[in-house]
Design a protein around this motif. Structure first.
Motif, PDB file in Angstrom:
ATOM      1  N   ALA A 229       0.819  -1.212   0.000  1.00  0.00           N
ATOM      2  CA  ALA A 229       0.000   0.000   0.000  1.00  0.00           C
ATOM      3  C   ALA A 229       0.855   1.264   0.000  1.00  0.00           C
ATOM      4  CB  ALA A 229      -0.929   0.006   1.220  1.00  0.00           C
ATOM      5  N   LEU A 230       2.174   1.106  -0.003  1.00  0.00           N
ATOM      6  CA  LEU A 230       3.078   2.255   0.023  1.00  0.00           C
ATOM      7  C   LEU A 230       2.972   3.024  -1.298  1.00  0.00           C
ATOM      8  CD1 LEU A 230       5.332   3.355   2.012  1.00  0.00           C
ATOM      9  CD2 LEU A 230       6.963   2.268   0.462  1.00  0.00           C
ATOM     10  N   VAL A 231       2.700   4.324  -1.219  1.00  0.00           N
ATOM     11  CA  VAL A 231       2.534   5.159  -2.412  1.00  0.00           C
ATOM     12  C   VAL A 231       3.329   6.449  -2.237  1.00  0.00           C
ATOM     13  CG1 VAL A 231       0.275   4.197  -3.032  1.00  0.00           C
ATOM     14  CG2 VAL A 231       0.403   6.137  -1.462  1.00  0.00           C
ATOM     15  N   TRP A 232       3.346   7.278  -3.287  1.00  0.00           N
ATOM     16  CA  TRP A 232       4.143   8.496  -3.285  1.00  0.00           C
ATOM     17  C   TRP A 232       3.793   9.407  -2.113  1.00  0.00           C
ATOM     18  CZ3 TRP A 232       8.422   8.873  -5.934  1.00  0.00           C
ATOM     19  CH2 TRP A 232       8.575   8.136  -7.097  1.00  0.00           C
ATOM     20  N   GLU A 233       2.515   9.464  -1.756  1.00  0.00           N
ATOM     21  CA  GLU A 233       2.105  10.342  -0.665  1.00  0.00           C
ATOM     22  C   GLU A 233       2.734   9.945   0.670  1.00  0.00           C
ATOM     23  OE1 GLU A 233      -0.484  10.890  -4.011  1.00  0.00           O
ATOM     24  OE2 GLU A 233       0.131   9.067  -2.932  1.00  0.00           O
ATOM     25  N   ASP A 234       3.174   8.681   0.786  1.00  0.00           N
ATOM     26  CA  ASP A 234       3.787   8.227   2.034  1.00  0.00           C
ATOM     27  C   ASP A 234       5.182   8.800   2.250  1.00  0.00           C
ATOM     28  OD1 ASP A 234       1.726   6.516   3.115  1.00  0.00           O
ATOM     29  OD2 ASP A 234       2.136   5.165   1.442  1.00  0.00           O
ATOM     30  N   LEU A 235       5.726   9.467   1.240  1.00  0.00           N
ATOM     31  CA  LEU A 235       7.011  10.128   1.452  1.00  0.00           C
ATOM     32  C   LEU A 235       6.894  11.216   2.516  1.00  0.00           C
ATOM     33  CD1 LEU A 235       8.450  10.352  -2.159  1.00  0.00           C
ATOM     34  CD2 LEU A 235       9.239   8.911  -0.288  1.00  0.00           C
ATOM     35  N   ASN A 236       5.699  11.768   2.706  1.00  0.00           N
ATOM     36  CA  ASN A 236       5.499  12.734   3.789  1.00  0.00           C
ATOM     37  C   ASN A 236       5.731  12.074   5.141  1.00  0.00           C
ATOM     38  OD1 ASN A 236       4.800  14.853   2.038  1.00  0.00           O
ATOM     39  ND2 ASN A 236       2.669  14.165   1.954  1.00  0.00           N
ATOM     40  N   TRP A 237       5.300  10.826   5.266  1.00  0.00           N
ATOM     41  CA  TRP A 237       5.547  10.076   6.504  1.00  0.00           C
ATOM     42  C   TRP A 237       7.052   9.891   6.716  1.00  0.00           C
ATOM     43  CZ3 TRP A 237       7.155   4.742   5.714  1.00  0.00           C
ATOM     44  CH2 TRP A 237       7.471   4.085   6.892  1.00  0.00           C
ATOM     45  N   LEU A 238       7.762   9.536   5.642  1.00  0.00           N
ATOM     46  CA  LEU A 238       9.210   9.357   5.769  1.00  0.00           C
ATOM     47  C   LEU A 238       9.883  10.667   6.160  1.00  0.00           C
ATOM     48  CD1 LEU A 238      10.468   7.049   2.877  1.00  0.00           C
ATOM     49  CD2 LEU A 238      10.447   6.582   5.330  1.00  0.00           C
ATOM     50  N   ARG A 239       9.470  11.750   5.544  1.00  0.00           N
ATOM     51  CA  ARG A 239      10.059  13.062   5.847  1.00  0.00           C
ATOM     52  C   ARG A 239       9.852  13.439   7.309  1.00  0.00           C
ATOM     53  NH1 ARG A 239      14.083  14.860   2.720  1.00  0.00           N
ATOM     54  NH2 ARG A 239      13.495  15.091   0.539  1.00  0.00           N
ATOM     55  N   SER A 240       8.734  13.010   7.878  1.00  0.00           N
ATOM     56  CA  SER A 240       8.487  13.330   9.292  1.00  0.00           C
ATOM     57  C   SER A 240       9.403  12.546  10.221  1.00  0.00           C
ATOM     58  CB  SER A 240       7.029  13.043   9.647  1.00  0.00           C
ATOM     59  OG  SER A 240       6.762  11.636   9.680  1.00  0.00           O
ATOM     60  N   LYS A 241       9.999  11.460   9.696  1.00  0.00           N
ATOM     61  CA  LYS A 241      10.873  10.609  10.503  1.00  0.00           C
ATOM     62  C   LYS A 241      12.348  10.829  10.204  1.00  0.00           C
ATOM     63  CE  LYS A 241       7.282   8.262  12.103  1.00  0.00           C
ATOM     64  NZ  LYS A 241       6.909   8.219  13.550  1.00  0.00           N
ATOM     65  N   TRP A 242      12.638  11.531   9.105  1.00  0.00           N
ATOM     66  CA  TRP A 242      14.030  11.631   8.646  1.00  0.00           C
ATOM     67  C   TRP A 242      14.296  13.039   8.134  1.00  0.00           C
ATOM     68  CZ3 TRP A 242      17.874   8.101   9.107  1.00  0.00           C
ATOM     69  CH2 TRP A 242      19.057   8.342   8.412  1.00  0.00           C
ATOM     70  N   ASP A 243      15.304  13.692   8.675  1.00  0.00           N
ATOM     71  CA  ASP A 243      15.577  15.083   8.278  1.00  0.00           C
ATOM     72  C   ASP A 243      16.790  15.224   7.368  1.00  0.00           C
ATOM     73  OD1 ASP A 243      17.507  14.480  10.109  1.00  0.00           O
ATOM     74  OD2 ASP A 243      16.915  16.000  11.583  1.00  0.00           O
TER      75      ASP A 243
END
Length: 378
Positions: A229-243
């Motif tokens: 279910a991982l999609v492009w919009e989930d990059l926002n989730w990654l950005r919130s975890k990784w700076d």
């Protein structure tokens, strides 16, 4: 005497049991993508430029504020301890001493904190997102705390490729070798002695403490049971975890490169997973120009899959890639000689690249673009 990377491959084939060698060297289905990676690289030529001053030729490049001694590095290799125990730490140490980057796989068998401590060189964390995203959250937090400098999200493994050689050997977790595989193991006593001393490899980064993960989690990782279910919009989730910088690995379609730009990623790795996933996929080199046309130098584009010589690296750089990553050659060096074997592989590629640059009349990696063949007029 090791004079090229194929010598290391042949040495690895001799010292490893068949099921281990096939795991490293094999590809998906009929291994046609594996073959295309090599044939497309081999068919490309470069045009040397004459009477150019190369007395100060250098392979150094700058990536994300770090200096690399050459425009290539070590791609993530999962379950590398079946080649040699402590494989990631040995290979990362060799890469660091050579001034080259190391990408650690989620499927590593060494604690990520220990691998980071083993190298002073650039160290990036590769991420698989499995169905339980809390594992990814934990890995991201630990990698950030340990000082990993960039995150590499692999996107070409929604399911595992159909690797027939692994299936024929019964290579899965928990591993229960049959009589034929047991005999093969016994015929490789040095490998068997190291493995017996170290114990069965575990995916130790699947739990917060870095201990042995559950059998279910390990089986899921080996079979690549990922979050589909991982999609492009989930990059926002990654950005919130990784700076830090976020790179996407496994892009082959130009439109996906466009989507990556819109998503604000910091880099791309053009890759078909070394021919280990989708056998009908094109070679990485075949699609690299179209990806670069989309990106237009707005972010660094790297490439992997099939690179076996420094002159191969030169070809990718001439097209416009920032750098190249290699996995199998490092595993072959590890099998042949541990940390020293990896160091020899990396040094051999650097020497080959420098020699190719001088023969082509290029004193910097970026000037290799001058050596692309000029289309012949009819």
């Amino acid at each position: 005497m090791m004079v090229n990377l194929d010598d290391f491959r042949q040495a690895a084939q001799r010292v490893l049991p068949r099921f281990v060698y096939d795991y490293v060297a094999g590809g998906a289905d009929d291994e046609l993508c594996l073959q295309r990676n090599r044939s497309d690289l081999e068919s490309m030529t470069l045009m040397p430029r004459s009477l150019r001053d190369t007395t100060a030729a250098s392979t150094h490049i700058q990536v994300f504020g770090r200096t690399w001694s050459a425009p290539f590095g070590v791609a993530p290799v999962g379950l590398i301890d079946v080649v040699r125990p402590q494989g990631d730490k040995l290979a990362a140490r060799a890469a660091g001493k050579a001034g080259l980057p190391y990408i650690l796989s989620t499927a590593s068998n060494s604690c990520l904190e220990e691998v980071r401590q083993a190298t002073d060189g650039p160290c990036w964390m590769q991420l698989y997102v499995m169905q339980d995203r809390s594992m990814a959250d934990t890995i991201l937090a630990r990698a950030r705390e340990a000082g990993f400098e960039a995150l590499v999200l692999t996107v070409d493994v929604p399911v595992g490729g159909y690797r027939e050689k692994d299936l024929r050997h019964g290579f899965k977790l928990p591993f229960r070798p049959g009589p034929r595989v047991l005999l093969d193991m016994a015929l490789h006593p040095n490998w068997l002695r190291r493995q017996a001393w170290a114990g069965a490899p575990q995916f130790v980064n699947l739990v917060p403490a870095g201990g042995a993960g559950s059998a279910q989690a390990q089986a899921a990782l080996l079979s690549r049971t990922m979050d589909r279910a991982l999609v492009w919009e989930d990059l926002n989730w990654l950005r919130s975890k990784w700076d830090g910088p976020v790179l996407i690995k496994g892009v082959l379609h130009p439109e996906d490169a466009r989507l990556a730009l819109h998503a604000g990623v910091d880099g791309l790795i053009v890759s078909n997973h070394g021919g280990r996933q989708l056998d009908v996929a094109p070679s990485s080199m075949a699609v690299l120009p179209s990806i670069l046309d989309v990106v237009q130098s707005r972010l660094p584009v790297f490439v992997d899959s099939g690179f076996r010589r420094g002159s191969d690296v030169a070809k990718a750089l001439a097209l416009g890639a920032q750098g190249v990553f290699m996995g199998r050659p490092v595993a072959y060096g590890l099998a042949q000689g541990g940390e020293q074997g990896v160091a020899q592989v990396l040094d051999l590629v650097r020497q080959e690249l420098l020699r190719a640059m001088i023969l082509l009349g290029a004193n910097r990696p970026e000037t290799l673009a001058d050596c692309l063949p000029v289309p012949m007029r009819g």
